[in-house]
Design a protein around this motif. Structure first.
Motif, PDB file in Angstrom:
ATOM      1  N   PRO A  45       0.841  -1.211   0.000  1.00  0.00           N
ATOM      2  CA  PRO A  45       0.000   0.000   0.000  1.00  0.00           C
ATOM      3  C   PRO A  45       0.876   1.262   0.000  1.00  0.00           C
ATOM      4  CG  PRO A  45      -0.628  -1.476   1.793  1.00  0.00           C
ATOM      5  CD  PRO A  45       0.621  -2.023   1.171  1.00  0.00           C
ATOM      6  N   LYS A  46       0.456   2.257  -0.758  1.00  0.00           N
ATOM      7  CA  LYS A  46       1.192   3.511  -0.816  1.00  0.00           C
ATOM      8  C   LYS A  46       0.896   4.308   0.443  1.00  0.00           C
ATOM      9  CE  LYS A  46       1.179   3.841  -5.808  1.00  0.00           C
ATOM     10  NZ  LYS A  46       0.819   4.637  -6.974  1.00  0.00           N
ATOM     11  N   LYS A  47       1.923   4.967   0.950  1.00  0.00           N
ATOM     12  CA  LYS A  47       1.740   5.831   2.106  1.00  0.00           C
ATOM     13  C   LYS A  47       1.153   7.143   1.651  1.00  0.00           C
ATOM     14  CE  LYS A  47       5.579   3.810   4.615  1.00  0.00           C
ATOM     15  NZ  LYS A  47       6.886   4.045   5.210  1.00  0.00           N
TER      16      LYS A  47
END
Length: 80
Positions: free
Chosen positions: A75-77
């Motif tokens: 997941p992208k921050k």
């Protein structure tokens, strides 16, 4: 003139076989199914997809790679 044995020449190819190849190659190149159906004279794109566009081993391998990338992506921050 003597007839040559069939095995000496190129394989027999029917015009109908060329339709399958054409539809499959266009599908693999990303041509929308509705466009392929129109090209072949079909009104139902679903019929075209079921009848003429066939999967290839390379396409199945590519699809597996895409699914793998989706399911293993971190997941992208969020930027704050």
């Amino acid at each position: 003139m003597a007839r040559r044995p069939r095995r000496c020449g190129p394989p027999h190819l029917r015009l109908h076989d060329a339709r399958h190849s054409c539809a499959t190659l266009m599908h693999m190149r990303g041509v929308p199914v509705a466009v392929i159906a129109a090209w072949l004279g079909h009104q139902d794109a679903g019929f075209t997809l079921r009848t003429y566009a066939h999967s290839t081993n390379d396409a199945l391998t590519d699809a597996a790679a895409v699914l793998n990338a989706i399911t293993t992506a971190k997941p992208k921050k969020s930027a704050r």
